[in-house]
Design an enzyme around this catalytic site. Structure first.
Site, PDB file in Angstrom:
ATOM      1  N   ASP A  84       1.042  -1.173   0.030  1.00 51.18           N
ATOM      2  CA  ASP A  84      -0.061  -0.031  -0.097  1.00 51.18           C
ATOM      3  C   ASP A  84       1.054   1.230  -0.197  1.00 51.18           C
ATOM      4  OD1 ASP A  84      -2.126   1.681   0.178  1.00 51.18           O
ATOM      5  OD2 ASP A  84      -2.712   1.184   2.110  1.00 51.18           O
ATOM      6  N   ASP A 275      -8.446  -6.765   1.356  1.00 49.23           N
ATOM      7  CA  ASP A 275      -7.471  -6.638   2.415  1.00 49.23           C
ATOM      8  C   ASP A 275      -8.087  -6.028   3.736  1.00 49.23           C
ATOM      9  OD1 ASP A 275      -5.827  -4.012   3.366  1.00 49.23           O
ATOM     10  OD2 ASP A 275      -6.413  -3.738   1.307  1.00 49.23           O
TER      11      ASP A 275
END
Ligand SMILES: [Zn+2]
Length: 397
Positions: A84, A275
């Site tokens: 990320d 996620d």
């Protein structure tokens, strides 16, 4: 080079994202090893296809990790990874989690992040060191980590912002994402690919615009991010609407979604991967994820005294090492004593259960029948969400 192939079964799809470090079968759940560690368990016990690490939190260590030959060698983990960019963590450190926001909970504690026009200033909560994070150094970090998939640098918004604030933030994100894309294309390792992030909060026109931006630019995949609203129903509408605006051929990752019911509703129809830190986080609080038969809300709090003499495993049908070896009574004892073994056992069970659940979701998609899954996990038939958003009187989803 990574590739995404898929096949529809009715309105839902099964797919495979192939990458240098292996295949990711979709729909799939992605556990979070934010700092390069899966909290409460060994990476070798992780049975998912894709693992998320966080660039913002690995930022200060990127050169050291590069020195080891990348995050895979550093962690001794050879399956696919995604990082990320930091935008989502800014949200976590500065505002709160998506689940807190959906539940209407307030974030307590200090602010670690401030957002500027070109960058985010990030104060490491552990060391107090101040870092300046922008598109270039987010990409640089993710390239150095050597992850299979990077995510463009963006700003995640809260549901508390006004339309104008969300619009300005989205425009800023698009600018940062273009800078990310350009830097990434020039400097990436040959096997690396990048996801763009769709922003736009709960507003139809902004989501449409942002989906067009990510869909038309040369991003391998699409992450659906930003504020997804203040309820599970609104989140569903935002994600389903966003999916409708996207080209079909790109894999879709939905950021921060980890509840079984949300995944059941979105899997294969508006999300290929999901996620969330949720399964590992609740394990640390003594909570196990279980089918409806054991808990209507899929949560068994093993710290509760009713488990003191319970000789059953957490879930008799589960084949994880914790369920094969330990009774609820023993785990209750470990958790009450604060023994780390209890937390490890629950982390293993919860992560295993997420993967087992995804396997059952994929079977249900393949068979175009969710009846068995719905009754087993939710005790009722889950109604499909309507995919029609043609109410012209409102721009809000
Ligand atoms: Zn288990």
């Amino acid at each position: 080079m990574a590739k995404f192939t898929y096949k529809y079964f009715g309105s839902r799809r099964l797919g495979t994202i192939s990458s240098k470090h292996g295949d990711i079968i979709t729909p799939g759940f992605v556990s979070c090893a934010s700092h390069g560690a899966l909290k409460g368990m060994q990476l070798q016990d992780y049975c998912g296809d894709l693992l998320l690490v966080n660039a913002l939190l690995c930022y200060s260590k990127a050169d050291d990790i590069d020195n080891f030959g990348g995050i895979h060698k550093f962690m001794n983990y050879d399956k696919p990874t995604i990082s990320d960019s930091g935008g989502f963590q800014v949200f976590g450190l500065g505002v709160g989690s998506v689940s807190n926001e959906i539940k209407g909970k307030k974030q307590s504690g200090k602010k670690f992040v401030t957002a500027g026009k070109k960058s985010l200033s990030f104060r490491d909560p552990r060391t107090g060191t101040l870092y300046e994070f922008n598109a270039k150094n987010s990409m640089e970090t993710q390239i150095k980590l050597g992850v299979d998939f990077a995510i463009a640098f963006d700003e995640c918004t809260s549901a508390k912002l006004t339309y104008q604030q969300v619009k300005r933030s989205m425009q800023k994100s698009h600018q940062w994402e273009m800078e990310s894309l350009e830097y990434f294309k020039k400097n990436r390792k040959p096997y690396q690919e990048i996801y763009g992030v769709v922003q736009g909060g709960i507003y139809k026109d902004l989501r449409r615009k942002s989906a067009n931006f990510v869909g038309q630019n040369d991003f391998f995949g699409v992450a659906i991010g930003g504020s997804l609203g203040t309820s599970s129903e609104q989140m569903m509408r935002v994600v389903l609407y966003t999916k409708q605006q996207l080209p079909d051929h790109k894999p879709i990752h939905v950021l921060g979604i980890g509840f079984l019911l949300d995944i059941r509703r979105l899997a294969g129809i508006a999300g290929d991967t999901f996620d969330c830190v949720h399964p590992s986080r609740i394990a640390r609080h003594g909570i196990a994820i279980v089918p409806f038969e054991f808990s209507e809300k899929n949560r068994l709090n093993l710290r509760n005294k009713r488990f003191k003499l319970d000789k059953l495993p957490i879930d008799p049908e589960c084949s994880c090492s914790s369920c094969k070896n330990y009774s609820r009574g023993y785990l209750h004892y470990l958790l009450k004593r604060g023994e780390i073994t209890g937390i490890i056992a629950l982390s293993i069970h919860n992560n295993f259960t997420m993967q087992r659940f995804m396997g059952e979701i994929r079977d249900a998609i393949r068979n175009e029948n969710f009846d068995e899954l719905d009754y087993k996990w939710f005790g009722r038939k889950i109604q499909e969400q309507p995919m029609i958003f043609d109410n012209p009187s409102t721009n809000e989803l």
